[in-house]
Motif scaffolding. Structure first.
Motif, mmCIF file in Angstrom:
data_model
loop_
_atom_site.group_PDB
_atom_site.id
_atom_site.type_symbol
_atom_site.label_atom_id
_atom_site.label_comp_id
_atom_site.label_asym_id
_atom_site.label_seq_id
_atom_site.Cartn_x
_atom_site.Cartn_y
_atom_site.Cartn_z
ATOM 1 N N MET A 77 80.964 88.419 -35.250
ATOM 2 C CA MET A 77 82.545 87.047 -34.476
ATOM 3 C C MET A 77 83.461 87.004 -35.826
ATOM 4 O O MET A 77 82.370 86.798 -37.209
ATOM 5 N N ILE A 78 84.642 87.207 -36.233
ATOM 6 C CA ILE A 78 85.501 87.294 -37.662
ATOM 7 C C ILE A 78 86.214 86.577 -36.717
ATOM 8 O O ILE A 78 86.899 86.361 -35.552
ATOM 9 N N ALA A 79 87.254 86.173 -38.120
ATOM 10 C CA ALA A 79 88.632 84.644 -38.549
ATOM 11 C C ALA A 79 89.130 85.342 -38.670
ATOM 12 O O ALA A 79 88.802 85.617 -40.279
ATOM 13 N N THR A 80 90.633 86.107 -38.238
ATOM 14 C CA THR A 80 91.301 86.408 -39.748
ATOM 15 C C THR A 80 92.377 86.048 -39.179
ATOM 16 O O THR A 80 92.931 86.883 -38.354
ATOM 17 N N PRO A 81 93.521 85.438 -39.634
ATOM 18 C CA PRO A 81 92.649 84.784 -41.309
ATOM 19 C C PRO A 81 91.778 83.640 -41.179
ATOM 20 O O PRO A 81 91.803 83.607 -39.640
ATOM 21 N N THR A 89 88.896 97.048 -39.029
ATOM 22 C CA THR A 89 88.195 98.643 -38.466
ATOM 23 C C THR A 89 86.647 99.067 -38.502
ATOM 24 O O THR A 89 86.104 99.729 -37.776
ATOM 25 N N ALA A 90 86.380 99.347 -39.447
ATOM 26 C CA ALA A 90 85.186 99.396 -40.191
ATOM 27 C C ALA A 90 84.060 99.045 -39.855
ATOM 28 O O ALA A 90 83.263 99.331 -38.654
ATOM 29 N N ILE A 91 84.380 97.532 -39.654
ATOM 30 C CA ILE A 91 83.293 96.480 -39.166
ATOM 31 C C ILE A 91 83.103 96.639 -37.372
ATOM 32 O O ILE A 91 82.201 97.000 -36.670
ATOM 33 N N CYS A 92 84.485 96.983 -37.056
ATOM 34 C CA CYS A 92 84.513 96.993 -35.592
ATOM 35 C C CYS A 92 83.947 98.236 -35.341
ATOM 36 O O CYS A 92 83.278 98.479 -33.607
ATOM 37 N N GLU A 93 84.623 99.569 -36.094
ATOM 38 C CA GLU A 93 83.769 101.457 -35.041
ATOM 39 C C GLU A 93 82.165 100.489 -35.232
ATOM 40 O O GLU A 93 82.111 101.392 -34.416
ATOM 41 N N PHE A 94 81.556 100.342 -36.730
ATOM 42 C CA PHE A 94 80.259 99.864 -36.489
ATOM 43 C C PHE A 94 79.997 99.549 -35.447
ATOM 44 O O PHE A 94 78.414 99.517 -35.421
ATOM 45 N N VAL A 150 86.844 88.220 -32.248
ATOM 46 C CA VAL A 150 88.045 88.013 -33.378
ATOM 47 C C VAL A 150 88.845 87.198 -32.925
ATOM 48 O O VAL A 150 90.047 86.697 -32.627
ATOM 49 N N ASP A 151 88.539 86.134 -33.475
ATOM 50 C CA ASP A 151 89.237 84.402 -33.689
ATOM 51 C C ASP A 151 90.452 85.014 -34.845
ATOM 52 O O ASP A 151 90.794 84.990 -35.770
ATOM 53 N N SER A 182 97.272 92.727 -34.870
ATOM 54 C CA SER A 182 96.308 91.818 -34.025
ATOM 55 C C SER A 182 95.305 92.772 -34.476
ATOM 56 O O SER A 182 94.869 94.535 -34.309
ATOM 57 N N ALA A 183 94.319 92.879 -34.117
ATOM 58 C CA ALA A 183 92.191 93.580 -33.915
ATOM 59 C C ALA A 183 92.628 94.949 -32.621
ATOM 60 O O ALA A 183 91.770 95.936 -32.484
ATOM 61 N N LEU A 184 93.270 94.720 -31.968
ATOM 62 C CA LEU A 184 93.395 94.647 -31.074
ATOM 63 C C LEU A 184 94.383 96.681 -31.551
ATOM 64 O O LEU A 184 94.054 97.194 -30.574
ATOM 65 N N SER A 185 94.852 96.170 -32.418
ATOM 66 C CA SER A 185 95.427 97.525 -32.478
ATOM 67 C C SER A 185 94.132 98.686 -33.842
ATOM 68 O O SER A 185 94.757 99.899 -33.377
ATOM 69 N N TYR A 186 93.353 97.959 -33.393
ATOM 70 C CA TYR A 186 92.323 98.837 -34.595
ATOM 71 C C TYR A 186 91.409 98.786 -33.181
ATOM 72 O O TYR A 186 90.480 99.885 -33.276
#
Length: 391
Positions: free
Chosen positions: A168-172, A186-191, A201-202, A220-224
């Motif tokens: 679970m990630i929050a950004t910002p 991107t690297a976290i999501c790929e891993f 992703v919050d 948005s994280a949806l881009s990655y």
């Protein structure tokens, strides 16, 4: 009456507790500068307020579909296209009773008892409380000033185990106002995806993030990661905290599960709030919200300058949301003691680091600059006088 283990295990949300104590002081006639809650002072845009009045004209307010008004789901999808350059099928948008309900639904759909979930330390406390209430084990991953108090690919890899089922990630982020750099996200999501683990992703502060040098908003994280589960809200960017309306965008395969859960947990989000929220996406309302975003950056500068002047360092300047996370270790007080005394002696309400994790629990304090500029100036002046009494 026997109270469930689940309820007994839930810790208080200390930001709300300090807000409650501030209200009690005000009831006794004191003027408290409230910098503890992430509640924009602007309120909803005028067009949205007018739309709510129109919706509440006496017509019947029946349930909507559990996934939300089709027109609102379509408007949210268009917002992703126009603001963030991401094509989202409206069928993947789930409208919820606030971002908290979106987190509850997503967690209920993804988490089984005994699963391990990785969350940054520090982070928003309710996220981990929700995850733990469904029986998961939360691993709070230590972060540092160098990582801007955010997860990065290295820390996620180092913390991953055979039981890890999601991150679970929050950004910002709340409490730090810092974002995860695009390459790290991107690297976290790929891993995680390579290990068949989910990614929540919050993004409730995404639209309050700084624009880049070309004036482009954060992506948005949806881009990655098109299969990430992203959470958002009408509370922060649109200033609608009390309206309790949010949404999530989920992979198509998850929609039926979330629909069943929503039908049973909530039936639907508030019908009048959903109708009014359609006006959030008008050019008029979006222009107002952008003006407010710029105002928040000006308030941030005011706060950072003021805290530096009175000797309260901010180790990592924020690049979004409306929080600063400052260090009080040099004062000789724990963050809890600092916040208690600041409230009682200076009548300034803040939030101690205990709310947000372990590593910074005693050393850091969150200040919300969602308050007016006048209140921010007054609050910093009072904190300066309070610090002077500490010697």
């Amino acid at each position: 009456m026997r109270i469930s283990q689940r309820a007994r295990a839930v810790a208080p949300f200390y930001a709300m507790e300090f807000g409650k104590h501030a209200a009690a002081l005000e009831a006794r006639g004191h003027h408290v500068v409230k910098l503890s809650l992430g509640e924009p002072d602007f309120g909803a845009p005028e067009a949205v307020r007018n739309a709510m009045r129109e919706a509440m004209d006496g017509r019947p307010m029946t349930y909507t579909a559990a996934l939300g008004l089709p027109a609102l789901r379509q408007a949210i999808a268009r917002f992703y296209r126009d603001r963030h350059g991401v094509e989202v099928d409206p069928a993947r948008v789930v409208v919820t009773a606030g971002a908290s309900a979106a987190l509850v639904l997503a967690t209920a759909a993804l988490v089984d008892a005994g699963d391990e979930v990785l969350i940054a330390d520090p982070s928003y406390p309710c996220n981990r409380q929700i995850v733990e209430s469904f029986g998961a084990d939360v691993t709070l991953v230590p972060t540092t000033v160098a990582s801007r108090f955010q997860l990065n690919a290295a820390s996620v890899r180092a913390s991953w185990t055979d039981r890890t089922r999601g991150v679970m990630i929050a950004t910002p982020s709340n409490p730090t106002g810092t974002s995860v750099p695009a390459d790290e996200l991107t690297a976290i999501c790929e891993f995680a995806r390579e290990r068949d683990a989910w990614r929540i992703v919050d993004e409730i502060y995404l639209n309050l993030g700084d624009h880049d040098a070309q004036g482009e908003p954060p992506r948005s994280a949806l881009s990655y990661d098109p299969d990430a589960i992203v959470i958002n809200s009408f509370s922060k960017y649109f200033g609608m905290t009390g309206w309790r309306l949010g949404w999530c965008v989920v992979p198509e395969v998850l929609v039926p599960a979330l629909e069943r859960l929503a039908q049973n947990y909530f039936l639907c989000a508030s019908t009048p709030a959903q109708h009014a929220a359609l006006s959030c996406f008008s050019p008029e309302s979006l222009a107002v919200c952008e003006e407010r975003r710029v105002e928040f950056t000006e308030r941030r500068a005011l706060v950072l300058d003021g805290l530096a002047r009175i000797g309260l360092p901010v180790p990592v300047p924020p690049d979004g949301a409306f929080y600063v996370y400052f260090d009080v270790a040099h004062t000789g007080l724990t963050s809890w003691e600092f916040c208690e005394r600041a409230l009682q002696e200076a009548h300034v309400a803040l939030t101690p680091g205990r709310d947000f994790g372990v590593r910074t629990a005693d050393t850091h304090v969150r200040l919300s600059y969602a308050a007016s500029a006048d209140d921010l100036r007054e609050g910093i002046a009072r904190l300066g006088k309070f610090l002077a009494t500490l010697g």
